[in-house]
Design a protein around this motif. Structure first.
Motif, PDB file in Angstrom:
ATOM      1  N   GLN A   1      14.132   9.660  19.689  1.00 62.06           N
ATOM      2  CA  GLN A   1      13.294  10.335  18.719  1.00 62.06           C
ATOM      3  C   GLN A   1      12.763   9.306  17.719  1.00 62.06           C
ATOM      4  OE1 GLN A   1      15.228  13.516  16.623  1.00 62.06           O
ATOM      5  NE2 GLN A   1      13.405  14.116  15.516  1.00 62.06           N
ATOM      6  N   LEU A   2      11.487   9.439  17.387  1.00 57.64           N
ATOM      7  CA  LEU A   2      10.861   8.536  16.438  1.00 57.64           C
ATOM      8  C   LEU A   2      10.369   9.332  15.238  1.00 57.64           C
ATOM      9  CD1 LEU A   2       8.710   6.404  18.917  1.00 57.64           C
ATOM     10  CD2 LEU A   2      11.005   5.931  18.076  1.00 57.64           C
ATOM     11  N   GLN A   3      10.614   8.801  14.063  1.00 59.77           N
ATOM     12  CA  GLN A   3      10.198   9.452  12.827  1.00 59.77           C
ATOM     13  C   GLN A   3       9.371   8.476  12.021  1.00 59.77           C
ATOM     14  OE1 GLN A   3      10.988  12.696  11.945  1.00 59.77           O
ATOM     15  NE2 GLN A   3       9.650  12.471  10.160  1.00 59.77           N
ATOM     16  N   ALA A   4       8.084   8.793  11.902  1.00 58.53           N
ATOM     17  CA  ALA A   4       7.173   7.925  11.159  1.00 58.53           C
ATOM     18  C   ALA A   4       6.965   8.454   9.752  1.00 58.53           C
ATOM     19  CB  ALA A   4       5.840   7.832  11.884  1.00 58.53           C
ATOM     20  N   SER A   5       6.751   7.524   8.837  1.00 58.64           N
ATOM     21  CA  SER A   5       6.502   7.903   7.452  1.00 58.64           C
ATOM     22  C   SER A   5       5.753   6.793   6.746  1.00 58.64           C
ATOM     23  CB  SER A   5       7.819   8.200   6.731  1.00 58.64           C
ATOM     24  OG  SER A   5       8.638   7.051   6.707  1.00 58.64           O
ATOM     25  N   GLY A   6       5.283   7.075   5.544  1.00 55.09           N
ATOM     26  CA  GLY A   6       4.699   6.040   4.714  1.00 55.09           C
ATOM     27  C   GLY A   6       3.208   6.110   4.492  1.00 55.09           C
ATOM     28  N   GLY A   7       2.542   7.034   5.154  1.00 54.74           N
ATOM     29  CA  GLY A   7       1.109   7.139   4.966  1.00 54.74           C
ATOM     30  C   GLY A   7       0.762   7.650   3.582  1.00 54.74           C
ATOM     31  N   GLY A   8      -0.525   7.592   3.259  1.00 52.00           N
ATOM     32  CA  GLY A   8      -0.970   8.082   1.972  1.00 52.00           C
ATOM     33  C   GLY A   8      -2.398   7.688   1.698  1.00 52.00           C
ATOM     34  N   LEU A   9      -2.795   7.896   0.467  1.00 48.32           N
ATOM     35  CA  LEU A   9      -4.153   7.573   0.012  1.00 48.32           C
ATOM     36  C   LEU A   9      -4.092   6.308  -0.830  1.00 48.32           C
ATOM     37  CD1 LEU A   9      -7.151   8.252  -0.479  1.00 48.32           C
ATOM     38  CD2 LEU A   9      -6.389   9.679  -2.403  1.00 48.32           C
ATOM     39  N   VAL A  10      -4.953   5.360  -0.500  1.00 50.69           N
ATOM     40  CA  VAL A  10      -4.961   4.092  -1.224  1.00 50.69           C
ATOM     41  C   VAL A  10      -6.404   3.618  -1.348  1.00 50.69           C
ATOM     42  CG1 VAL A  10      -4.657   2.707   0.875  1.00 50.69           C
ATOM     43  CG2 VAL A  10      -3.889   1.804  -1.331  1.00 50.69           C
ATOM     44  N   GLN A  11      -6.679   2.877  -2.385  1.00 52.15           N
ATOM     45  CA  GLN A  11      -8.017   2.306  -2.561  1.00 52.15           C
ATOM     46  C   GLN A  11      -8.179   1.074  -1.686  1.00 52.15           C
ATOM     47  OE1 GLN A  11      -8.513   1.647  -6.800  1.00 52.15           O
ATOM     48  NE2 GLN A  11      -9.523   3.632  -7.038  1.00 52.15           N
ATOM     49  N   ALA A  12      -9.407   0.784  -1.363  1.00 53.53           N
ATOM     50  CA  ALA A  12      -9.690  -0.419  -0.592  1.00 53.53           C
ATOM     51  C   ALA A  12      -9.102  -1.639  -1.294  1.00 53.53           C
ATOM     52  CB  ALA A  12     -11.192  -0.591  -0.413  1.00 53.53           C
ATOM     53  N   GLY A  13      -8.487  -2.501  -0.506  1.00 50.79           N
ATOM     54  CA  GLY A  13      -7.814  -3.675  -1.045  1.00 50.79           C
ATOM     55  C   GLY A  13      -6.348  -3.453  -1.334  1.00 50.79           C
ATOM     56  N   GLY A  14      -5.925  -2.208  -1.279  1.00 50.76           N
ATOM     57  CA  GLY A  14      -4.542  -1.887  -1.557  1.00 50.76           C
ATOM     58  C   GLY A  14      -3.639  -2.074  -0.361  1.00 50.76           C
ATOM     59  N   SER A  15      -2.382  -1.682  -0.543  1.00 46.83           N
ATOM     60  CA  SER A  15      -1.365  -1.869   0.491  1.00 46.83           C
ATOM     61  C   SER A  15      -0.568  -0.592   0.713  1.00 46.83           C
ATOM     62  CB  SER A  15      -0.397  -2.983   0.081  1.00 46.83           C
ATOM     63  OG  SER A  15      -1.057  -4.219  -0.078  1.00 46.83           O
TER      64      SER A  15
END
Length: 121
Positions: A1-15
């Motif tokens: 089983q794989l659990q992905a996380s960490g996405g979101g909204l960021v401005q260009a140039g961000g991380s």
């Protein structure tokens, strides 16, 4: 089983840093790979980590900006994404294979749920 996380909204140039935690029979993993799929486009290869050789691979458009890494104790693969661009906007998926490392989604048997990355201009 794989659990992905960490996405979101960021401005260009961000991380952002994506995580993909593997559980269960992790000893069978040959490669862990990140794919992404933008609206109206096919799923495409982003980066891969060969768990047997520790070789890593990147698609040209992310080289120098993205870094794939692994925490063996946690059976977790990370994708550090720096200098993000609006064209990086997509749903990102992690996938695992038992025998091969390729850029073709069809070669991967195990998939995590997608995590949305949105980069605003």
């Amino acid at each position: 089983q794989l659990q992905a996380s960490g996405g979101g909204l960021v401005q260009a140039g961000g991380s952002l840093r994506l995580s993909c935690a593997a559980s269960g029979r992790t000893s069978i993993i040959y490669a862990m790979t990140w794919f992404r799929q933008a609206p109206g486009k096919e799923r495409e290869f982003v980066s891969a980590d060969n768990w047997k050789t520790s070789n890593t691979y990147y698609t040209d458009s992310v080289k120098g900006r993205f870094t794939i890494s692994r925490d063996n104790a946690k059976n977790t693969v990370y994708l550090q994404m720096n200098s993000l661009k609006p064209e990086d906007t997509a749903v990102y998926f992690c996938a695992a294979s038992e025998f091969v490392l390729t850029q073709h989604p069809g070669d991967y048997k195990y998939w995590g749920q997608g995590t949305l990355v949105t980069v605003s201009s």
